[in-house]
Design a protein around this motif. Structure first.
Motif, short mmCIF file in Angstrom:
data_model
loop_
_atom_site.label_atom_id
_atom_site.label_comp_id
_atom_site.label_asym_id
_atom_site.label_seq_id
_atom_site.Cartn_x
_atom_site.Cartn_y
_atom_site.Cartn_z
N GLY A 39 -38.82 10.38 -0.56
CA GLY A 39 -37.89 11.51 -0.67
C GLY A 39 -38.38 12.54 -1.68
N ILE A 40 -38.93 12.07 -2.80
CA ILE A 40 -39.46 12.98 -3.81
C ILE A 40 -40.67 13.73 -3.28
CG2 ILE A 40 -40.67 13.08 -6.04
CD1 ILE A 40 -38.78 10.89 -7.02
N ILE A 41 -41.57 13.01 -2.59
CA ILE A 41 -42.77 13.66 -2.04
C ILE A 41 -42.38 14.72 -1.02
CG2 ILE A 41 -44.84 13.29 -0.64
CD1 ILE A 41 -45.04 10.50 -1.94
N LEU A 42 -41.53 14.35 -0.07
CA LEU A 42 -41.13 15.31 0.97
C LEU A 42 -40.33 16.46 0.37
CD1 LEU A 42 -40.94 16.19 3.90
CD2 LEU A 42 -39.01 14.61 4.20
N GLY A 43 -39.44 16.16 -0.55
CA GLY A 43 -38.65 17.21 -1.18
C GLY A 43 -39.50 18.19 -1.96
N LEU A 44 -40.51 17.67 -2.66
CA LEU A 44 -41.42 18.55 -3.42
C LEU A 44 -42.20 19.46 -2.49
CD1 LEU A 44 -42.83 19.46 -5.99
CD2 LEU A 44 -44.35 17.48 -5.80
N ILE A 45 -42.68 18.89 -1.39
CA ILE A 45 -43.42 19.71 -0.40
C ILE A 45 -42.53 20.82 0.15
CG2 ILE A 45 -44.49 19.67 1.89
CD1 ILE A 45 -45.48 16.84 1.23
N LEU A 46 -41.30 20.48 0.50
CA LEU A 46 -40.38 21.49 1.05
C LEU A 46 -40.07 22.57 0.02
CD1 LEU A 46 -37.89 19.13 2.94
CD2 LEU A 46 -39.58 20.67 3.97
N ALA A 47 -39.90 22.16 -1.25
CA ALA A 47 -39.59 23.14 -2.29
C ALA A 47 -40.75 24.10 -2.51
CB ALA A 47 -39.26 22.42 -3.60
N VAL A 48 -41.97 23.56 -2.54
CA VAL A 48 -43.15 24.42 -2.74
C VAL A 48 -43.34 25.35 -1.56
CG1 VAL A 48 -45.65 24.43 -2.98
CG2 VAL A 48 -44.29 22.80 -4.29
N LEU A 49 -43.19 24.83 -0.34
CA LEU A 49 -43.34 25.67 0.85
C LEU A 49 -42.30 26.79 0.86
CD1 LEU A 49 -44.06 23.04 3.66
CD2 LEU A 49 -45.69 24.60 2.57
N ARG A 50 -41.12 26.48 0.37
CA ARG A 50 -40.07 27.50 0.37
C ARG A 50 -40.39 28.63 -0.59
NH1 ARG A 50 -33.58 26.23 -0.29
NH2 ARG A 50 -32.86 28.30 0.36
N THR A 51 -41.12 28.33 -1.66
CA THR A 51 -41.46 29.38 -2.62
C THR A 51 -42.50 30.35 -2.07
OG1 THR A 51 -43.22 28.04 -3.67
CG2 THR A 51 -40.98 27.83 -4.55
N LEU A 52 -43.11 30.02 -0.92
CA LEU A 52 -44.08 30.94 -0.32
C LEU A 52 -43.40 32.17 0.25
CD1 LEU A 52 -46.37 28.37 1.56
CD2 LEU A 52 -46.91 29.61 -0.55
N ASN A 53 -42.08 32.07 0.47
CA ASN A 53 -41.28 33.19 0.99
C ASN A 53 -41.75 33.67 2.36
OD1 ASN A 53 -39.48 33.35 -1.24
ND2 ASN A 53 -41.05 34.44 -2.41
N VAL A 54 -42.14 32.71 3.20
CA VAL A 54 -42.44 33.01 4.60
C VAL A 54 -41.13 32.90 5.37
CG1 VAL A 54 -43.76 32.37 6.65
CG2 VAL A 54 -44.78 32.12 4.37
#
Length: 222
Positions: A39-54
């Motif tokens: 959950g931490i790994i997937l959540g971190l990936i989603l958070a970082v991807l969201r900061t790309l502002n695509v």
């Protein structure tokens, strides 16, 4: 009083039940560990991807996060284990439990990490980019180490919630602590095993709650 002790605090039954309860506790710990880590790994990936502002990517991420946070965990657990076979996807109880708890946990973890990242001064990213780092290098070496100090207390609390929620895995016949206690209760026609399971939960959770409180006090702004 004697009837109460015999019904709920029957020492011979508790003693006889303890080996199976310990086995269930071990299953609970393993289920919680893998669900929390994934959950931490997937959540971190989603958070970082969201900061790309695509925009398109963020659209799907937000839908996933909102859906998972709104979905009752028990409903999702039943769907993953009992409904997916109709789509040709059959999972055993253990991986079905890990998948379900990971999906739910990752949604909350993603929001926790996003808050930590947004709390980091924006100038940090600009400074990192100015010295030649690309976005992901800046995120890895500059932003996330600072955000991690902010998110550790809420991550710890979320992990405690995941551990407590694993008791719901009893509905898919996963032999975790609560399931073992329920089975022994049925065999013995006595609720004492449930009291034993409660005590084991408390022994496991109270130190974690204390740790979470300690981390929150240590890392809170002075």
């Amino acid at each position: 009083m004697d009837e109460l002790i015999h019904a709920f605090f029957n020492w011979p039954i508790l003693k006889e039940s303890m080996p199976l309860l310990i086995q269930g506790l071990w299953v609970t710990i393993k289920l919680s560990f893998f669900s929390i880590v994934f959950g931490i790994i997937l959540g971190l990936i989603l958070a970082v991807l969201r900061t790309l502002n695509v925009k398109l990517l963020n659209f799907f991420i937000v839908i996933y996060l909102d859906f998972m946070r709104a979905m009752p965990l028990l409903v999702l657990l039943v769907f993953v284990y009992y409904a997916l076979p109709y789509l040709g996807i059959t999972l055993k109880p253990y991986p079905a439990g890990i998948l379900t708890f990971t999906m739910i946990s990752s949604a909350y973890v993603a929001e926790i990490f996003r808050s930590g990242i947004e709390a980091t001064p924006k100038g940090q990213m600009e400074a990192a980019r100015s010295i030649g780092m690309n976005y992901f290098q800046a995120m890895r070496f500059i932003i996330l180490p600072q955000a991690l100090k902010i998110v550790i207390p809420p991550l710890t609390n979320n992990s405690i919630n995941v551990l407590k929620d694993t008791s719901l895995a009893s509905v898919i016949a996963l032999p975790e602590l609560l399931k073992q206690a329920q089975q022994i209760q049925a065999w013995k026609a006595n609720p004492t095993p449930l009291i034993g399971a409660t005590l084991l939960y408390l022994l496991l959770l109270i130190p974690l709650v204390k740790l979470a409180n300690k981390l929150e006090k240590r890392m809170s702004p002075k």
